[in-house]
Design a protein around this motif. Structure first.
Motif, PDB file in Angstrom:
ATOM      1  N   TRP A  66      42.174  41.800  30.289  1.00  0.00           N
ATOM      2  CA  TRP A  66      42.409  41.141  31.566  1.00  0.00           C
ATOM      3  C   TRP A  66      43.713  41.611  32.183  1.00  0.00           C
ATOM      4  N   ALA A  67      43.882  41.317  33.486  1.00  0.00           N
ATOM      5  CA  ALA A  67      45.064  41.754  34.230  1.00  0.00           C
ATOM      6  C   ALA A  67      45.253  43.261  34.084  1.00  0.00           C
ATOM      7  N   VAL A  68      44.170  44.003  34.288  1.00  0.00           N
ATOM      8  CA  VAL A  68      44.146  45.435  33.990  1.00  0.00           C
ATOM      9  C   VAL A  68      44.911  46.240  35.031  1.00  0.00           C
ATOM     10  N   THR A  69      45.843  47.041  34.541  1.00  0.00           N
ATOM     11  CA  THR A  69      46.550  48.023  35.353  1.00  0.00           C
ATOM     12  C   THR A  69      45.920  49.393  35.115  1.00  0.00           C
ATOM     13  N   VAL A  70      46.337  50.400  35.863  1.00  0.00           N
ATOM     14  CA  VAL A  70      45.843  51.757  35.627  1.00  0.00           C
ATOM     15  C   VAL A  70      46.216  52.215  34.224  1.00  0.00           C
ATOM     16  N   ASP A  71      47.436  51.910  33.798  1.00  0.00           N
ATOM     17  CA  ASP A  71      47.876  52.293  32.459  1.00  0.00           C
ATOM     18  C   ASP A  71      47.028  51.604  31.392  1.00  0.00           C
ATOM     19  N   GLU A  72      46.739  50.321  31.603  1.00  0.00           N
ATOM     20  CA  GLU A  72      45.906  49.583  30.650  1.00  0.00           C
ATOM     21  C   GLU A  72      44.487  50.133  30.612  1.00  0.00           C
ATOM     22  N   LEU A  73      43.961  50.507  31.776  1.00  0.00           N
ATOM     23  CA  LEU A  73      42.637  51.103  31.837  1.00  0.00           C
ATOM     24  C   LEU A  73      42.563  52.349  30.962  1.00  0.00           C
ATOM     25  N   LEU A  74      43.543  53.222  31.100  1.00  0.00           N
ATOM     26  CA  LEU A  74      43.558  54.448  30.302  1.00  0.00           C
ATOM     27  C   LEU A  74      43.728  54.149  28.814  1.00  0.00           C
ATOM     28  N   ALA A  93      36.179  48.909  50.577  1.00  0.00           N
ATOM     29  CA  ALA A  93      35.376  50.091  50.866  1.00  0.00           C
ATOM     30  C   ALA A  93      35.976  51.319  50.185  1.00  0.00           C
ATOM     31  N   GLY A  94      35.267  51.862  49.207  1.00  0.00           N
ATOM     32  CA  GLY A  94      35.708  53.076  48.536  1.00  0.00           C
ATOM     33  C   GLY A  94      36.777  52.878  47.483  1.00  0.00           C
ATOM     34  N   ARG A  95      37.139  51.638  47.140  1.00  0.00           N
ATOM     35  CA  ARG A  95      38.218  51.409  46.173  1.00  0.00           C
ATOM     36  C   ARG A  95      37.904  50.163  45.343  1.00  0.00           C
ATOM     37  N   ILE A  96      38.443  50.153  44.108  1.00  0.00           N
ATOM     38  CA  ILE A  96      38.471  48.913  43.349  1.00  0.00           C
ATOM     39  C   ILE A  96      39.935  48.494  43.225  1.00  0.00           C
ATOM     40  N   VAL A  97      40.139  47.208  42.964  1.00  0.00           N
ATOM     41  CA  VAL A  97      41.492  46.661  42.968  1.00  0.00           C
ATOM     42  C   VAL A  97      41.907  46.317  41.536  1.00  0.00           C
ATOM     43  N   LEU A  98      42.912  47.027  41.036  1.00  0.00           N
ATOM     44  CA  LEU A  98      43.526  46.707  39.751  1.00  0.00           C
ATOM     45  C   LEU A  98      44.849  45.993  40.023  1.00  0.00           C
ATOM     46  N   GLU A  99      45.682  45.867  39.018  1.00  0.00           N
ATOM     47  CA  GLU A  99      46.951  45.170  39.169  1.00  0.00           C
ATOM     48  C   GLU A  99      48.126  46.096  38.873  1.00  0.00           C
ATOM     49  N   THR A 100      49.261  45.771  39.428  1.00  0.00           N
ATOM     50  CA  THR A 100      50.504  46.422  39.036  1.00  0.00           C
ATOM     51  C   THR A 100      51.097  45.641  37.866  1.00  0.00           C
ATOM     52  N   SER A 101      52.160  46.149  37.295  1.00  0.00           N
ATOM     53  CA  SER A 101      52.802  45.458  36.173  1.00  0.00           C
ATOM     54  C   SER A 101      53.354  44.095  36.583  1.00  0.00           C
TER      55      SER A 101
END
Length: 353
Positions: A66-74, A93-101
């Motif tokens: 949960w609370a996934v950032t790009v770094d966490e995704l990787l 449109a054309g994007r998904i929304v992740l979180e920052t730290s």
């Protein structure tokens, strides 16, 4: 209420099989503090409950982040190597929304998302983007997974949850991805929700979602990924792209110890038979016994006439010792191997001229 930031990841259930043999489902959730709250925990709970109901439930291993950032995704993709990725969150449109730290929104373009997932195509079978306007991202990701599900329009929280519950229950009962998708859509309709037309199923070229079953992975589906897998020697990748038949020997069948069950220990070789022009690409664990591999291949290729023969693998005109494992016998990825049957009663064997 928002549930972002509650868990880094959670291993929700302990299946009975070895990890290398399981269908790994990674649930990713993001609900930044500057977006309206989603029922992340409810969707995760319903997915896990429906999988537990299925008769192949012990083949699934579920992890949630949960609370996934790009770094966490990787991190999750690298460490877990999932076969199925399910995203719960917001989309534009054309994007998904992740979180920052710090918990704020970070939009990820479909090009950036495709670049990330391109590194994991050898494991990925299904991606579900359970977020508004995610069909465009799904179209892009279809080159990296066998099947991808996205949403063509905004989707309500209740509809997203019912779709996910129906979809994963069907998968856990061994139904195909196409059938599971239809059942998920049906659950939205049955509950009188307005979004049954929103989910969209997209599949990779050459994949039939009606025949794609996660419980008992098909050789054809794996072959498509192996044709682009850098671990596979180039000559064998070319054969797979040209339509050469692929044979995957499961680790479970070879009774391997758990430490040897990981995909990194697999090797790939070309297989022929002494009296046939057929050619196969075979994937096996290098710690499997030579004799076991020979027997499994014989049972697979000529199941009605294996009992009267002793089966041997021959590489470079040299029979491999049957009680050694493939690695100790000197077999390496890219080697050419023959499957040879020696009749147990020589006087009955056919004469050759």
């Amino acid at each position: 209420m928002t549930e972002s930031g509650v868990h880094r990841w959670t291993r929700r259930r302990q299946p009975s099989g070895r990890e290398g043999d399981l269908i790994k489902l990674l649930i990713l959730a993001a609900n930044p503090r500057d977006t309206h709250p989603l029922r992340l925990g409810e969707e995760t709970r319903r997915i896990e409950e429906r999988i537990r109901e299925g008769d192949t439930a012990d083949q699934f291993l579920v992890r949630s982040a949960w609370a996934v950032t790009v770094d966490e995704l990787l991190y999750q993709l690298n460490s877990f190597k999932p076969n199925v990725v399910h995203f719960i969150g917001h989309g534009t449109a054309g994007r998904i929304v992740l979180e920052t730290s710090s918990g704020a929104s970070q939009e990820v373009s479909r090009e950036a998302l495709s670049a990330i997932f391109s590194h994991f195509r050898q494991w990925l079978q299904v991606i579900v983007l359970n977020a508004c306007y995610s069909a465009a991202q799904a179209e892009t990701l279809a080159e990296h997974a066998d099947a991808v599900i996205g949403m063509t329009e905004p989707v309500g929280d209740a509809s997203a949850i019912e779709f996910a519950a129906g979809f994963y229950r069907a998968l856990a009962f061994g139904r195909s991805v196409e059938d599971a998708f239809s059942q998920g859509v049906s659950m939205v309709t049955v509950h009188g929700l307005p979004d049954a037309h929103v989910p969209k199923l997209i599949h990779r070229a050459g994949v039939d979602p009606a025949g794609l079953v996660l419980a008992g992975v098909s050789d054809a589906a794996v072959a498509l990924r192996r044709a682009e897998d850098p671990r596979v020697p180039e000559e064998l990748r070319k054969r797979l792209k040209d339509g050469c038949e692929f044979l995957l020997l499961p680790d479970e069948a070879t009774r391997l110890r758990e430490r040897h069950a990981k995909e990194e220990n697999h090797i790939f070789f070309e297989l022929r038979m002494r009296q046939s022009d057929a050619v196969f690409v075979v994937e096996a664990n290098r710690f499997s016994a030579v004799g076991t591999v020979a027997r499994l291949l014989a049972e697979r290729l000529i199941p009605d006439d294996t009992h009267a023969y002793d089966w041997t693998l021959v590489a470079g005109d040299k029979p491999l010792i049957d009680y050694l494992n493939l690695a100790m016998a000197g077999l390496r990825s890219g080697d050419h191997v023959k499957l040879v049957g020696n009749h147990r009663m020589p006087q009955w064997a056919p004469r050759h001229h």
